[in-house]
Design a protein around this motif. Structure first.
Motif, PDB file in Angstrom:
ATOM      1  N   LYS A 141      -4.414  -1.402 -12.668  1.00 15.94           N
ATOM      2  CA  LYS A 141      -5.245  -2.403 -11.994  1.00 15.94           C
ATOM      3  C   LYS A 141      -4.685  -3.810 -12.163  1.00 15.94           C
ATOM      4  O   LYS A 141      -4.896  -4.676 -11.318  1.00 15.94           O
ATOM      5  N   TYR A 142      -3.963  -4.034 -13.273  1.00 16.70           N
ATOM      6  CA  TYR A 142      -3.399  -5.363 -13.506  1.00 16.70           C
ATOM      7  C   TYR A 142      -2.503  -5.781 -12.350  1.00 16.70           C
ATOM      8  O   TYR A 142      -2.532  -6.936 -11.911  1.00 16.70           O
ATOM      9  N   TYR A 143      -1.688  -4.847 -11.847  1.00 20.13           N
ATOM     10  CA  TYR A 143      -0.749  -5.169 -10.777  1.00 20.13           C
ATOM     11  C   TYR A 143      -1.419  -5.268  -9.408  1.00 20.13           C
ATOM     12  O   TYR A 143      -0.800  -5.730  -8.450  1.00 20.13           O
ATOM     13  N   GLN A 144      -2.676  -4.835  -9.306  1.00 22.45           N
ATOM     14  CA  GLN A 144      -3.405  -4.930  -8.047  1.00 22.45           C
ATOM     15  C   GLN A 144      -4.131  -6.263  -7.885  1.00 22.45           C
ATOM     16  O   GLN A 144      -4.523  -6.634  -6.781  1.00 22.45           O
ATOM     17  N   LEU A 145      -4.289  -6.985  -8.982  1.00 22.65           N
ATOM     18  CA  LEU A 145      -5.070  -8.217  -8.948  1.00 22.65           C
ATOM     19  C   LEU A 145      -4.296  -9.358  -8.304  1.00 22.65           C
ATOM     20  O   LEU A 145      -3.074  -9.461  -8.447  1.00 22.65           O
ATOM     21  N   THR A 146      -5.012 -10.213  -7.578  1.00 23.98           N
ATOM     22  CA  THR A 146      -4.406 -11.454  -7.098  1.00 23.98           C
ATOM     23  C   THR A 146      -4.358 -12.437  -8.261  1.00 23.98           C
ATOM     24  O   THR A 146      -5.242 -12.447  -9.114  1.00 23.98           O
ATOM     25  N   LYS A 147      -3.308 -13.246  -8.298  1.00 22.94           N
ATOM     26  CA  LYS A 147      -3.102 -14.152  -9.422  1.00 22.94           C
ATOM     27  C   LYS A 147      -3.032 -15.588  -8.937  1.00 22.94           C
ATOM     28  O   LYS A 147      -2.543 -15.873  -7.836  1.00 22.94           O
ATOM     29  N   GLN A 148      -3.506 -16.502  -9.780  1.00 24.84           N
ATOM     30  CA  GLN A 148      -3.564 -17.911  -9.423  1.00 24.84           C
ATOM     31  C   GLN A 148      -2.266 -18.631  -9.769  1.00 24.84           C
ATOM     32  O   GLN A 148      -1.637 -18.334 -10.791  1.00 24.84           O
ATOM     33  N   ASN A 149      -1.880 -19.576  -8.940  1.00 28.98           N
ATOM     34  CA  ASN A 149      -0.705 -20.404  -9.213  1.00 28.98           C
ATOM     35  C   ASN A 149      -1.138 -21.649  -9.990  1.00 28.98           C
ATOM     36  O   ASN A 149      -1.145 -22.774  -9.478  1.00 28.98           O
ATOM     37  N   GLN A 152       0.824  -1.211   0.000  1.00 27.57           N
ATOM     38  CA  GLN A 152       0.000   0.000   0.000  1.00 27.57           C
ATOM     39  C   GLN A 152       0.854   1.255   0.000  1.00 27.57           C
ATOM     40  O   GLN A 152       2.000   1.257   0.471  1.00 27.57           O
ATOM     41  N   ALA A 153       0.274   2.334  -0.523  1.00 25.93           N
ATOM     42  CA  ALA A 153       0.880   3.661  -0.430  1.00 25.93           C
ATOM     43  C   ALA A 153       0.667   4.191   0.991  1.00 25.93           C
ATOM     44  O   ALA A 153      -0.115   3.632   1.763  1.00 25.93           O
ATOM     45  N   PRO A 154       1.351   5.275   1.396  1.00 32.16           N
ATOM     46  CA  PRO A 154       1.197   5.811   2.759  1.00 32.16           C
ATOM     47  C   PRO A 154      -0.244   6.139   3.139  1.00 32.16           C
ATOM     48  O   PRO A 154      -0.615   6.063   4.319  1.00 32.16           O
ATOM     49  N   ASP A 155      -1.091   6.511   2.177  1.00 33.82           N
ATOM     50  CA  ASP A 155      -2.481   6.847   2.490  1.00 33.82           C
ATOM     51  C   ASP A 155      -3.405   5.626   2.449  1.00 33.82           C
ATOM     52  O   ASP A 155      -4.621   5.762   2.572  1.00 33.82           O
ATOM     53  N   GLY A 156      -2.832   4.423   2.257  1.00 34.72           N
ATOM     54  CA  GLY A 156      -3.628   3.195   2.262  1.00 34.72           C
ATOM     55  C   GLY A 156      -4.093   2.729   0.900  1.00 34.72           C
ATOM     56  O   GLY A 156      -4.708   1.662   0.786  1.00 34.72           O
ATOM     57  N   GLU A 157      -3.806   3.485  -0.180  1.00 36.64           N
ATOM     58  CA  GLU A 157      -4.205   3.054  -1.524  1.00 36.64           C
ATOM     59  C   GLU A 157      -3.373   1.848  -1.939  1.00 36.64           C
ATOM     60  O   GLU A 157      -2.156   1.811  -1.739  1.00 36.64           O
ATOM     61  N   LEU A 158      -4.043   0.848  -2.503  1.00 36.95           N
ATOM     62  CA  LEU A 158      -3.340  -0.359  -2.949  1.00 36.95           C
ATOM     63  C   LEU A 158      -2.490  -0.053  -4.174  1.00 36.95           C
ATOM     64  O   LEU A 158      -2.984   0.461  -5.182  1.00 36.95           O
ATOM     65  N   LEU A 159      -1.203  -0.375  -4.066  1.00 38.78           N
ATOM     66  CA  LEU A 159      -0.291  -0.165  -5.194  1.00 38.78           C
ATOM     67  C   LEU A 159      -0.207  -1.422  -6.067  1.00 38.78           C
ATOM     68  O   LEU A 159      -0.354  -1.363  -7.275  1.00 38.78           O
ATOM     69  N   CYS A 160       0.055  -2.560  -5.435  1.00 30.76           N
ATOM     70  CA  CYS A 160       0.212  -3.806  -6.185  1.00 30.76           C
ATOM     71  C   CYS A 160       0.234  -4.987  -5.229  1.00 30.76           C
ATOM     72  O   CYS A 160       0.296  -4.812  -4.006  1.00 30.76           O
ATOM     73  N   THR A 161       0.173  -6.169  -5.798  1.00 34.72           N
ATOM     74  CA  THR A 161       0.438  -7.380  -5.029  1.00 34.72           C
ATOM     75  C   THR A 161       1.899  -7.745  -5.227  1.00 34.72           C
ATOM     76  O   THR A 161       2.511  -7.382  -6.243  1.00 34.72           O
ATOM     77  N   CYS A 162       2.488  -8.447  -4.282  1.00 36.05           N
ATOM     78  CA  CYS A 162       3.893  -8.821  -4.378  1.00 36.05           C
ATOM     79  C   CYS A 162       4.123 -10.117  -3.614  1.00 36.05           C
ATOM     80  O   CYS A 162       3.219 -10.640  -2.952  1.00 36.05           O
ATOM     81  N   ASP A 163       5.351 -10.642  -3.676  1.00 35.60           N
ATOM     82  CA  ASP A 163       5.636 -11.862  -2.936  1.00 35.60           C
ATOM     83  C   ASP A 163       6.032 -11.543  -1.502  1.00 35.60           C
ATOM     84  O   ASP A 163       6.305 -10.396  -1.148  1.00 35.60           O
ATOM     85  N   THR A 164       6.062 -12.562  -0.681  1.00 31.15           N
ATOM     86  CA  THR A 164       6.348 -12.392   0.748  1.00 31.15           C
ATOM     87  C   THR A 164       7.737 -11.806   0.983  1.00 31.15           C
ATOM     88  O   THR A 164       7.916 -10.939   1.841  1.00 31.15           O
ATOM     89  N   LYS A 165       8.708 -12.258   0.221  1.00 32.16           N
ATOM     90  CA  LYS A 165      10.082 -11.803   0.402  1.00 32.16           C
ATOM     91  C   LYS A 165      10.209 -10.298   0.188  1.00 32.16           C
ATOM     92  O   LYS A 165      10.872  -9.590   0.961  1.00 32.16           O
ATOM     93  N   LYS A 166       9.562  -9.792  -0.843  1.00 33.53           N
ATOM     94  CA  LYS A 166       9.634  -8.359  -1.134  1.00 33.53           C
ATOM     95  C   LYS A 166       8.933  -7.552  -0.047  1.00 33.53           C
ATOM     96  O   LYS A 166       9.437  -6.510   0.390  1.00 33.53           O
ATOM     97  N   ALA A 167       7.765  -8.022   0.392  1.00 39.24           N
ATOM     98  CA  ALA A 167       7.021  -7.301   1.435  1.00 39.24           C
ATOM     99  C   ALA A 167       7.835  -7.226   2.716  1.00 39.24           C
ATOM    100  O   ALA A 167       7.932  -6.165   3.360  1.00 39.24           O
ATOM    101  N   LYS A 168       8.469  -8.355   3.114  1.00 43.04           N
ATOM    102  CA  LYS A 168       9.265  -8.372   4.338  1.00 43.04           C
ATOM    103  C   LYS A 168      10.523  -7.529   4.213  1.00 43.04           C
ATOM    104  O   LYS A 168      11.014  -6.975   5.205  1.00 43.04           O
ATOM    105  N   TRP A 169      11.064  -7.402   3.003  1.00 43.77           N
ATOM    106  CA  TRP A 169      12.255  -6.587   2.788  1.00 43.77           C
ATOM    107  C   TRP A 169      11.967  -5.126   3.133  1.00 43.77           C
ATOM    108  O   TRP A 169      12.777  -4.465   3.791  1.00 43.77           O
ATOM    109  N   TYR A 170      10.812  -4.611   2.685  1.00 45.35           N
ATOM    110  CA  TYR A 170      10.443  -3.232   3.010  1.00 45.35           C
ATOM    111  C   TYR A 170      10.338  -3.037   4.521  1.00 45.35           C
ATOM    112  O   TYR A 170      10.755  -2.009   5.068  1.00 45.35           O
ATOM    113  N   VAL A 171       9.768  -4.034   5.194  1.00 45.23           N
ATOM    114  CA  VAL A 171       9.595  -3.926   6.651  1.00 45.23           C
ATOM    115  C   VAL A 171      10.946  -3.978   7.356  1.00 45.23           C
ATOM    116  O   VAL A 171      11.222  -3.175   8.267  1.00 45.23           O
ATOM    117  N   GLU A 172      11.827  -4.907   6.947  1.00 47.60           N
ATOM    118  CA  GLU A 172      13.141  -5.047   7.574  1.00 47.60           C
ATOM    119  C   GLU A 172      14.001  -3.806   7.387  1.00 47.60           C
ATOM    120  O   GLU A 172      14.820  -3.457   8.248  1.00 47.60           O
TER     121      GLU A 172
END
Length: 561
Positions: free
Chosen positions: A340-348, A290-310
């Motif tokens: 919107k394409y990058y905001q969608l959840t995708k199937q494995n 999400q962006a700072p105001d809570g708007e959804l930017l995109c979906t990503c993998d767990t590793k990338k999300a945790k990298w931002y937090v770390e």
């Protein structure tokens, strides 16, 4: 008494030999008799070609399949252009198109060969397709190796003659004298005509029999009518169209027929025959950024999300699903359909068939081309990375080859060979290394004559002038030296293709060409929503409107938006 036995044995051998010859001759004659109903049309001009093609199209309107083969002449080991194309319908109408007489491929024949709705069946037809493409620039589509269907129905997938004998009980004339005869001769002999027509016709005969057998085993009885049955042809054949038959599976005997023992997909992916490794973990984790105001930017993998937090660049909002919110304003936000394409959840799952147990990453735009794209086009390249199961991945790669060969011809970008390879063998270095290895290994066994040993030592000393004598250290160094050097004349196929498109119409067109090819050749049923052929162009237009795309970037792409 001894002489009498010899005479008797000799006479018996002669009788057996004559009997075998007569039996073999009878079998061949039987094959000729079996095809006496064929209507053979020899085509040597454009007018006749148009009439014959018209009749072929009329006769295959329901089955949408024709028997196909071609012949050529080899002189001193060098293959000449394809001289003859044979096409046959199930009803026995055979067209023999003498391309050496026509000197080109008429438009009507070209359209038939490139029609992806009509299957061209035979044994190894994709190899013939490559020759026709190289000789006449025809992109033959919908070739179907009959061995795929034969194996599916439990038969031993041998050559055309083997299949003809086992499926139809017909022995084809496969004498080397006829196979290697002059197909460019001014007038083909009767035996050549019968041989050529039989090869094409027996292919469509076997295909119809196999397709009928498969239909009756897989589909309900009320679909066994002729028209209803052939309406399902794509359900079986599309997955084997334009695919080489190279599968080697173990077989076991059952009820007098060979039963194919299927290999598990995961096991297949890790075998030496098919080196791609299936993923052991999902590609899409569908975490939310999400962006700072809570708007959804995109979906990503767990590793990338945790990298931002770390890195203390984001905070965790929820654990399930994992959602992180950035502490800084991103360079851009999701805008329009492309965003919107990058905001969608995708199937494995495999985007073609929906398989979800095993899959491999597929680059829709092959890396050999994309790696030469400018950085502005490499951003967000995940759009062109999709998941395919092992079999669909293999099939897709095989169908990509036809496009690569077409690009090689259009862009004058030949593939690497012994002349155009990136690295070439240095003959002198190889000679020195061989001398060192001979001295190092053979001399220890005392098998080298003194004169030969002296000759090899001289080779080493001439190439290592700083040494006065051959030492163990010198031998070890020379024995491990590299014999390959960079080829100054090397030109990458992918680089030449991208350069061509950069000058002729822009790299966006090359990218879109590959995306369209993937959709047409694989007909995926489970593509991510909003996946688009023009995705990059739409994304760049957004960046241009936001002032994040320079004139220099546009020049690197080769277009103006």
């Amino acid at each position: 008494m001894f002489e009498f036995k010899v005479v008797v044995l000799t006479s018996t051998a002669i009788v057996l030999g004559i009997s075998y010859y007569m039996l073999r001759k009878k079998c061949i004659l039987d094959a000729v008799d079996a095809f006496r109903y064929l209507t053979i049309k020899i085509v040597e001009n454009t007018v006749d070609c148009d009439e014959v093609i018209k009749e072929i199209l009329k006769q295959c309107v329901v089955s949408r399949a024709i028997g196909f083969d071609c012949e050529w002449v080899t002189v001193n080991g060098n293959k000449r252009p394809v001289a003859l194309i044979q096409i046959s319908t199930y009803d026995g109408f055979c067209g023999l198109f003498r391309l050496n007489k026509l000197q080109h491929c008429p438009e009507s024949l070209k359209e038939l060969l490139e029609d992806e709705k009509i299957y061209k069946v035979g044994v190894a037809p994709i190899d013939d397709a490559k020759y026709i493409a190289a000789d006449y620039g025809i992109n033959l589509k919908a070739t179907l190796d009959i061995r795929h269907i034969a194996q599916l129905c439990g038969y031993d997938p041998g050559g055309l003659a083997t299949l003809s004998k086992s499926l139809l009980g017909i022995v084809l004339d496969k004498s080397w004298r006829i196979r290697c005869s002059d197909w460019e001769v001014d007038q083909l002999s009767d035996r050549q005509l019968n041989y050529a027509a039989a090869d094409a016709h027996v292919a469509i005969r076997m295909f119809v029999k196999l397709f009928d057998q498969y239909s009756r085993s897989k589909w309900p009885w009320w679909k066994w009518s002729h028209n209803e049955q052939w309406s399902n042809i794509d359900n079986l054949c599309w997955q084997y169209a334009d695919v080489c038959f190279k599968t080697k599976t173990s077989k076991k005997m059952k009820n007098g027929m060979k039963e194919v023992e299927k290999q598990p997909k995961k096991e297949l992916a890790q075998s030496k025959r098919y080196p791609y490794a299936a993923r052991s973990s999902p590609l899409y984790h569908n975490c939310f950024l999400q962006a700072p105001d809570g708007e959804l930017l995109c979906t990503c993998d767990t590793k990338k999300a945790k990298w931002y937090v770390e890195k203390e660049l984001a905070d965790v909002i929820t654990e399930e699903p994992l959602t992180v919110r950035l502490r800084f304003e991103p360079a851009g936000r999701s805008v329009g359909e492309v965003g919107k394409y990058y905001q969608l959840t995708k199937q494995n799952v495999c985007v073609v068939c929906g398989e979800h147990n095993s899959y491999i990453r597929k680059n829709v735009v092959p890396r050999e081309y994309r790696k030469h794209f400018p950085e502005v086009m490499k951003d967000h390249s995940s759009h062109d990375v999709v998941l395919l199961c092992v079999s669909c991945h293999q099939r897709s790669n095989m169908r990509d080859q036809a496009v690569r060969e077409r690009l090689a011809q259009t862009c004058d970008a030949p593939f690497a060979d012994h002349v155009r390879a990136m690295y070439i063998e240095d003959v002198e270095c190889k000679k020195v290394r061989s001398a060192a290895r001979a001295l190092l290994y053979q001399a220890r066994k005392h098998v080298l004559p003194p004169a030969r040993r002296k000759e090899l030592e001289n080779i080493l000393l001439q190439n290592f002038p700083a040494h006065d004598m051959v030492t163990e250290e010198l031998l070890n160094e020379a024995a491990e030296m590299s014999i390959f050097v960079e080829n100054a004349d090397y030109e990458s196929h992918g680089h030449k293709v991208t350069e061509f498109y950069l000058e002729q119409g822009g790299l966006l067109r090359l990218e879109e060409l590959w995306r369209e090819h993937f959709l047409q050749s694989m007909k995926p049923q489970y593509m991510p929503k909003l996946w688009s052929v023009t995705h990059t162009e739409e994304r760049l237009r957004v960046r241009l409107s936001e002032g994040r795309l320079s004139e220099e970037d546009l020049k690197l792409i080769g277009t103006y938006l």
